[in-house]
Design a protein around this motif. Structure first.
Motif, PDB file in Angstrom:
ATOM      1  N   ASP A 281       0.826  -1.403  -0.152  1.00 58.23           N
ATOM      2  CA  ASP A 281       0.032  -0.135   0.204  1.00 58.23           C
ATOM      3  C   ASP A 281       0.800   1.323  -0.188  1.00 58.23           C
ATOM      4  OD1 ASP A 281      -2.478  -1.420   0.118  1.00 58.23           O
ATOM      5  OD2 ASP A 281      -2.178  -1.705   2.260  1.00 58.23           O
ATOM      6  N   TRP A 283       2.370   3.455  -1.870  1.00 60.88           N
ATOM      7  CA  TRP A 283       2.602   4.380  -3.153  1.00 60.88           C
ATOM      8  C   TRP A 283       3.424   5.574  -2.787  1.00 60.88           C
ATOM      9  CZ3 TRP A 283      -1.085   4.176  -7.695  1.00 60.88           C
ATOM     10  CH2 TRP A 283      -1.644   3.250  -7.667  1.00 60.88           C
ATOM     11  N   ARG A 488       2.652   3.335  -9.727  1.00 59.71           N
ATOM     12  CA  ARG A 488       2.345   3.171  -8.120  1.00 59.71           C
ATOM     13  C   ARG A 488       2.613   4.447  -7.557  1.00 59.71           C
ATOM     14  NH1 ARG A 488       0.941  -0.867  -5.480  1.00 59.71           N
ATOM     15  NH2 ARG A 488       2.090  -0.271  -3.825  1.00 59.71           N
ATOM     16  N   LEU A 490       1.305   8.631  -6.821  1.00 57.61           N
ATOM     17  CA  LEU A 490       0.424   9.651  -6.703  1.00 57.61           C
ATOM     18  C   LEU A 490       1.066  10.912  -7.083  1.00 57.61           C
ATOM     19  CD1 LEU A 490      -1.621   8.206  -3.631  1.00 57.61           C
ATOM     20  CD2 LEU A 490      -2.481   8.313  -6.005  1.00 57.61           C
ATOM     21  N   HIS A 528      -4.496   4.574  -8.495  1.00 57.18           N
ATOM     22  CA  HIS A 528      -4.890   3.995  -6.991  1.00 57.18           C
ATOM     23  C   HIS A 528      -6.410   3.556  -7.043  1.00 57.18           C
ATOM     24  CE1 HIS A 528      -5.345   3.522  -2.699  1.00 57.18           C
ATOM     25  NE2 HIS A 528      -4.088   3.522  -2.665  1.00 57.18           N
ATOM     26  N   LEU A 552      -5.313   7.252   1.360  1.00 58.01           N
ATOM     27  CA  LEU A 552      -5.271   6.393   0.422  1.00 58.01           C
ATOM     28  C   LEU A 552      -4.172   5.388   0.689  1.00 58.01           C
ATOM     29  CD1 LEU A 552      -5.011   9.381  -2.397  1.00 58.01           C
ATOM     30  CD2 LEU A 552      -6.644   7.324  -2.061  1.00 58.01           C
TER      31      LEU A 552
END
Length: 652
Positions: A281, A283, A488, A490, A528, A552
Motif C-alpha cells: 500500500d 504508494w 504506483r 500519486l 490508485h 489512500l
C-alpha cells in the motif's frame, strides 16, 4: 562631555546632526548589504534575487533613521541663528549619537535573528528566548560556529557596527566643524526630503508580507508589539471553543472513527482503529505545488476563457486516472501559507507568519510518511530562506534541494529534480515535493515561444508565465512516465495561492481573500483503486492534502490535521478563516468575504464563483454572521498555534 561651546549656534548643531543621521543611515545600508550578500546560516543565498528588493529596505531605513533624527534636525533648524552658549545644548548631539548607535545595534541584532530564526526583534522573540536557560543552551554557540555566512561573524557584526559608528560620532561631536552659512532651504530639504522619500516608499509597499520582512527593526518591533495581544487571549471559553471546533470538524466528515481526547491539544484526534500501510500500500507520492497559478486562469476551471493557459493540466484533469476538485481553495498569499497548509494541514496564523511561531510543534505529512519507511525530499525553486522555511523544512524532510545557480527557472530546476526522483524511485517508497517559482510577480516570460499574448498588463503577463509553468509540469510528469514505479505513484498538483490582479478593485498584488487570490487548481493523479476519479464540484482545500494521502495509503494514526480526507469529506462541509484584517467563509450555497479596502462584508451565491454580484444587503446579515464566526475561529487558531498547543512535542 558637556564642554562650553564657543559661540555655537543652532546652525552648527544642525551641521553635526545631519551628518550623524546620514552616517547612521549609511551604517544601516551597509548592514542590509551584509544581510543579503552573505550566504544563509544553512548554506545557499539568503535571498536569490536580492538586487530586485535592495532599494526597498534602503528607503525604509532612511525613513526610520530620519524619524529618530527629525526632532533634533527640526529643533536646530528653528534655532539656526540663535547663539547657544550653554554646554547643555551639546546634550542634544550626544543624545542623537546614543539613539543612532542603539539603532545600529538593534538593526544588526535583528538582521542576525532574521537569518537564523526567521524572527524579527520584538516581544515575540523575547517571550521565547529572553530566558537564561534558553540562552545558555549550547545549541546557540554551535549554530553560530557553523554559520555558512561566516563562523561567529554574526556577534562580531552586532558589536562592530554600533561601536565603529560610536567612535566616529564621538570624534565628530567633539570637534568644531567649519561654520557654513547655508540657506534655510538647504536645511528644510535635509529635514523633509529623506522623510518624504521614506514615507512615500513605505506607503507604496502593498505587499505586506515582504514589508514585514524588509522593514526597519524598530518598525518590526512596534508591529510585533501591536499584534501581541491578539494571540495571547482567547475570544471566549477555551473548552467551548474547542468543542465548537471539533463539532465543525465532524460535521465536515463522513468518517466517524475518530476521537478528540486531549483537552490541552484540541486539534489532536486519534483513530478508533489505528492502522499502518502494508508494503503493497506504500504508494510513492509526488506533490507539485505551483507558484500563484490561479483557478481564474486554469482552463478546465474556466472553459469560457480561450486559449487556455493550462493545456496540460486540462488534459490531466480529463484523464480517467485523475480526481479533480473544481472548488479548490488556498489561504491566499504569501506562499508560506500554502506550503504549511499542504504539508501540515494547519490553517495559517493570521498575524504572525507561521515560521515565527517558535513554540509551535507540528506533525506534518513528511513526518508521518518517514515513520512508515518513506524517503522524503523537497526540491525548491524559490526563496524559502526569505520566510525562514529552511529550518522547518529540514526538520520535516530527509533532504532539501535548492538551486540558486539556476535563478528560479522552473524548467531547469524541475529537470534536476526529475533526475533525483528517478533515483529515489529505485530505492523504495518516497515522498517528493516540488515547489515552483517562475510564475511570480512581475510575471516576466522565460520562454516567449509559449506566450499567449504580448500585452504588458499584469493580467496578460501572468497568462504567459502560467503557460510556461504548465509546460514545465508536462515535461516533468511525461518524462517520468516510463519509470517502472510510475504506475504506483500519486501526483498531487495544486498551487500555493492565487493572486489579486485588481478584479475587485484596489492595487494589484494587495492582499485579499476574494477567489482570485484563493481559488487554485487541485488534482490528484494516479491509478490508485481508492482514488475517487473524476471531477468533483465541491469544496477542497490545501488542508485536505495530508489527510487524503494518509487515507489512500491506509495510514490511520493520531494527528492534529485540520483538513479532511477527500475520500470521506461531507458534501455540506464549510471552510471559515481569516488572515490579517480580512475574513472569508465558504458554506453550502454561499461565499462571504470582507473587502480589504472598506472592511464591508460581501456575500455571493455559490453559483457566482467569480464573485461578481454582491447579495449581502438581501440576506439579512448572513455575511456579517459568517465573517464574525470566521474571526472567532481565527483568534482560536492563532492562540493554539502561538501557545504550542497543536501537537505535543513529546510525540515527535
Amino acid at each position: 562631555m558637556l564642554q562650553v561651546a564657543e559661540d555655537r549656534r543652532g546652525a552648527d548643531h544642525f551641521e553635526t546632526a545631519w551628518r550623524l543621521a546620514a552616517a547612521g543611515w549609511i551604517g544601516c545600508a551597509l548592514l542590509q548589504l551584509l544581510l543579503y550578500l552573505r550566504p544563509s546560516p544553512y548554506g545557499g543565498p539568503f535571498l536569490l534575487q536580492w538586487k530586485t528588493f535592495i532599494i526597498r529596505p534602503l528607503v525604509y531605513e532612511l525613513l526610520a533613521v530620519w524619524l529618530l533624527a527629525g526632532p533634533f534636525l527640526l529643533l536646530w533648524l528653528l534655532l539656526r541663528d540663535r547663539p547657544l552658549r550653554s554646554p547643555w545644548w551639546r546634550a542634544g548631539d550626544w543624545l542623537l549619537v546614543a539613539l543612532l548607535s542603539a539603532n545600529l545595534l538593534i538593526t544588526a541584532f535583528d538582521h542576525e535573528l532574521y537569518r537564523f530564526l526567521g524572527l524579527r526583534l520584538g516581544p515575540n522573540f523575547l517571550a521565547v528566548y529572553a530566558d537564561p536557560s534558553t540562552l545558555a543552551d549550547g545549541l546557540f554557540l554551535n549554530i553560530l560556529v557553523r554559520d555558512r555566512g561566516g563562523p561567529l561573524l554574526s556577534p562580531l557584526i552586532c558589536v562592530a557596527a554600533p561601536l565603529l559608528y560610536l567612535l566616529w560620532a564621538i570624534r565628530l561631536v567633539r570637534r568644531r566643524l567649519p561654520r557654513r552659512r547655508r540657506p534655510l532651504g538647504f536645511g528644510a530639504a535635509i529635514l523633509v526630503l529623506p522623510l518624504a522619500t521614506g514615507a512615500i516608499g513605505y506607503s507604496l509597499a502593498h505587499a505586506k508580507f515582504r514589508l514585514s520582512r524588509l522593514e526597519p527593526a524598530l518598525f518590526a518591533a512596534i508591529r510585533d508589539f501591536s499584534w501581541r495581544y491578539q494571540d495571547d487571549r482567547l475570544p471566549g471559553d477555551p473548552q467551548a471553543l474547542a468543542r465548537a471546533w471539533q463539532s465543525e470538524w465532524f460535521a465536515g466528515s463522513e468518517d466517524r472513527g475518530w476521537r478528540f481526547v486531549d483537552p490541552e491539544h484540541p486539534f489532536l484526534r486519534v483513530p478508533e482503529r489505528p492502522s499502518v500501510p502494508a508494503a503493497a500500500d506504500k504508494w510513492n507520492v509526488i506533490i507539485i505545488q505551483l507558484e500563484a497559478v490561479r483557478g481564474v486562469d486554469t482552463g478546465h476551471l474556466r472553459p469560457d476563457r480561450a486559449p487556455s493557459a493550462t493545456p496540460y493540466l486540462d488534459w490531466l484533469a480529463a484523464r480517467p486516472e485523475t480526481a479533480s476538485w473544481s472548488r479548490g481553495l488556498s489561504f491566499g498569499p504569501p506562499s508560506i501559507n500554502g506550503r504549511f497548509a499542504t504539508q501540515c494541514s494547519i490553517t495559517p496564523s493570521s498575524r504572525r507568519f507561521i515560521t515565527s511561531q517558535t513554540r509551535a510543534t507540528f506533525y506534518c505529512l513528511p513526518d508521518a510518511l518517514r515513520r512508515q519507511g518513506y524517503r522524503a525530499e523537497m526540491f525548491s525553486a524559490g526563496d524559502i530562506d526569505m520566510d525562514n522555511s529552511t529550518v522547518w523544512v529540514q526538520r520535516m524532510y530527509d533532504q532539501l534541494w535548492r538551486y540558486p545557480a539556476l535563478g528560479q527557472r522552473d524548467r531547469e530546476i524541475f529537470r534536476e529534480a526529475a533526475a533525483r526522483i528517478r533515483r529515489l524511485g529505485r530505492d523504495g517508497p518516497f515522498l517528493a515535493t516540488l515547489i515552483s517559482a517562475s510564475n511570480h510577480h512581475p510575471f516576466r516570460s522565460l520562454e516567449p515561444r509559449l506566450d499567449l499574448n504580448r500585452g504588458d498588463r499584469a493580467d496578460q503577463r501572468i497568462l504567459n508565465t502560467t503557460r510556461y509553468t504548465d509546460d514545465v509540469v508536462r515535461e516533468l510528469i511525461e518524462g517520468l512516465r516510463r519509470e517502472p514505479w510510475f504506475g504506483r505513484t500519486l501526483f498531487v498538483i495544486n498551487s500555493d495561492h492565487g493572486y489579486n490582479l485588481g478584479e475587485h478593485g484596489g492595487q494589484v498584488g494587495a492582499y485579499s481573500l476574494y477567489h482570485e487570490s484563493t481559488w487554485i487548481p487541485f488534482l490528484i493523479v494516479g491509478n490508485h483503486p481508492r482514488l475517487p476519479k473524476g471531477r468533483h464540484d465541491r469544496l477542497a482545500s490545501l488542508l485536505d492534502v495530508a489527510p487524503t494521502i494518509a487515507d489512500l495509503i491506509g495510514l490511520r494514526e493520531a494527528n492534529p490535521w485540520q483538513g479532511h480526507s477527500l475520500l470521506s469529506a461531507a458534501a455540506q462541509r464549510r471552510l471559515l478563516f481569516a488572515f490579517r484584517d480580512t475574513a472569508a467563509a465558504e458554506i453550502p450555497g454561499w461565499s462571504a468575504v470582507s473587502d480589504p479596502q472598506d472592511g464591508r462584508p460581501r456575500l455571493y451565491a455559490g453559483s457566482d464563483w467569480l464573485e461578481r454580484r454582491d447579495l449581502a444587503a438581501r440576506q439579512g446579515g448572513l455575511a456579517r454572521t459568517l465573517l464574525e464566526e470566521a474571526d472567532r475561529r481565527r483568534r482560536f487558531n492563532d492562540y493554539i498555534i502561538r501557545h504550542g498547543k497543536v501537537w505535543p512535542a513529546a510525540r515527535r
